[in-house]
Scaffold this motif. Sequence first.
Motif, short mmCIF file in Angstrom:
data_model
loop_
_atom_site.label_atom_id
_atom_site.label_comp_id
_atom_site.label_asym_id
_atom_site.label_seq_id
_atom_site.Cartn_x
_atom_site.Cartn_y
_atom_site.Cartn_z
N THR A 164 -15.34 3.74 -22.52
CA THR A 164 -15.71 5.13 -22.26
C THR A 164 -16.88 5.13 -21.28
OG1 THR A 164 -15.00 5.80 -24.48
CG2 THR A 164 -16.45 7.30 -23.30
N LEU A 165 -16.69 5.85 -20.18
CA LEU A 165 -17.72 5.94 -19.15
C LEU A 165 -18.07 7.40 -18.92
CD1 LEU A 165 -16.33 3.38 -16.52
CD2 LEU A 165 -18.01 2.98 -18.34
N ALA A 166 -19.35 7.65 -18.63
CA ALA A 166 -19.82 9.00 -18.36
C ALA A 166 -20.45 9.05 -16.97
CB ALA A 166 -20.85 9.42 -19.41
N PHE A 167 -20.28 10.19 -16.31
CA PHE A 167 -20.81 10.36 -14.97
C PHE A 167 -21.54 11.70 -14.86
CE2 PHE A 167 -17.30 7.43 -14.62
CZ PHE A 167 -17.79 6.46 -13.76
N ALA A 168 -22.58 11.73 -14.06
CA ALA A 168 -23.33 12.96 -13.83
C ALA A 168 -22.41 14.00 -13.21
CB ALA A 168 -24.53 12.69 -12.92
N ALA A 169 -22.57 15.25 -13.63
CA ALA A 169 -21.76 16.35 -13.10
C ALA A 169 -22.68 17.46 -12.61
CB ALA A 169 -20.82 16.87 -14.17
N HIS A 170 -22.13 18.31 -11.76
CA HIS A 170 -22.91 19.45 -11.28
C HIS A 170 -23.11 20.44 -12.41
CE1 HIS A 170 -21.66 18.84 -6.77
NE2 HIS A 170 -22.35 17.83 -7.26
N THR A 171 -24.07 21.33 -12.25
CA THR A 171 -24.33 22.34 -13.28
C THR A 171 -23.18 23.34 -13.38
OG1 THR A 171 -25.60 23.61 -11.67
CG2 THR A 171 -26.83 22.16 -13.15
N GLU A 172 -22.46 23.54 -12.28
CA GLU A 172 -21.29 24.42 -12.27
C GLU A 172 -20.03 23.57 -12.15
OE1 GLU A 172 -21.31 27.71 -12.69
OE2 GLU A 172 -23.51 27.64 -12.89
N PRO A 173 -18.91 24.02 -12.73
CA PRO A 173 -17.66 23.24 -12.63
C PRO A 173 -17.30 22.93 -11.18
CG PRO A 173 -17.41 25.01 -14.22
CD PRO A 173 -18.74 25.23 -13.56
N ALA A 174 -16.85 21.70 -10.96
CA ALA A 174 -16.47 21.24 -9.62
C ALA A 174 -15.39 20.19 -9.74
CB ALA A 174 -17.69 20.68 -8.89
N ALA A 175 -14.68 19.95 -8.64
CA ALA A 175 -13.62 18.93 -8.61
C ALA A 175 -14.25 17.54 -8.56
CB ALA A 175 -12.71 19.15 -7.42
N LEU A 176 -13.82 16.66 -9.46
CA LEU A 176 -14.33 15.29 -9.51
C LEU A 176 -13.17 14.33 -9.28
CD1 LEU A 176 -16.93 13.72 -11.79
CD2 LEU A 176 -14.68 12.66 -11.75
N ARG A 177 -13.43 13.30 -8.48
CA ARG A 177 -12.44 12.24 -8.22
C ARG A 177 -12.95 10.95 -8.88
NH1 ARG A 177 -8.93 13.04 -3.94
NH2 ARG A 177 -8.89 10.83 -3.43
N LEU A 178 -12.11 10.37 -9.71
CA LEU A 178 -12.43 9.11 -10.36
C LEU A 178 -11.53 8.04 -9.74
CD1 LEU A 178 -14.40 8.48 -12.70
CD2 LEU A 178 -12.45 8.51 -14.23
N THR A 179 -12.13 7.06 -9.07
CA THR A 179 -11.36 6.02 -8.37
C THR A 179 -11.47 4.71 -9.13
OG1 THR A 179 -11.81 7.11 -6.26
CG2 THR A 179 -11.06 4.82 -6.18
N LEU A 180 -10.33 4.16 -9.53
CA LEU A 180 -10.28 2.90 -10.26
C LEU A 180 -9.62 1.84 -9.40
CD1 LEU A 180 -10.32 5.20 -12.52
CD2 LEU A 180 -9.43 3.45 -14.03
N ARG A 181 -10.28 0.70 -9.29
CA ARG A 181 -9.73 -0.45 -8.58
C ARG A 181 -9.66 -1.62 -9.55
NH1 ARG A 181 -9.98 0.45 -2.98
NH2 ARG A 181 -11.49 2.03 -2.35
#
Length: 196
Positions: A164-181
């Motif tokens: 389980t990984l967590a990432f910082a997000a903007h204060t307002e909803p926004a599109a996030l891209r998670l890239t796995l290699r």
Amino acid sequence: MSAASAAKTAKVVAGVCAALALGACGTSPAGAGPDEATPGPPGTPAAAATGTAPPPQNSAAATSPAAGLRFGSEHRFPSGLSVSVSSPNIFQPSENAYPRSDRAAAFDITVYNDGQKPYRLSDLSVRASIEDVEVQQVQDATRGYNGVVDADRDIPPGETVGVTLAFAAHTEPAALRLTLRPDSSDETKAVFVGTV
């Protein structure tokens, strides 16, 4: 043109129109073809998924990762390694979180090794970005987000490991891209997208 010729031409045109209409009935609507990812099977969070598991059910449907798979989908790499990413869990990081962030998104990531040799978990690269700007991974022990704790672990063929990984997000909803290699030195990747 005689009446007989006109009738024959009308029949041919009607036949062509009917064939085109039938052909259109057999096509998939936009976004529902084989390049569209399908959600993985419901179940326990990836953080609890460690051990032997059957091959993922939707591997064939989870293609075209460069275009972006939906959160909740899975992707199978040519090596036999499969990854699935849950829908985001939005939370407010604790005061002990690093780096500091008012809002974050956590993802359960399941890695299944259907290849012929063990896979080293530390080879997995996971990056997140919002509007093409990379966002930092959040470490928050208070909330249980400690990153990859068994990074030096090998996943034997036929076994599954969840992180389980967590990432910082903007204060307002926004599109996030998670890239796995599966290998940070290789261009092979799967991209998961959604709003956080």
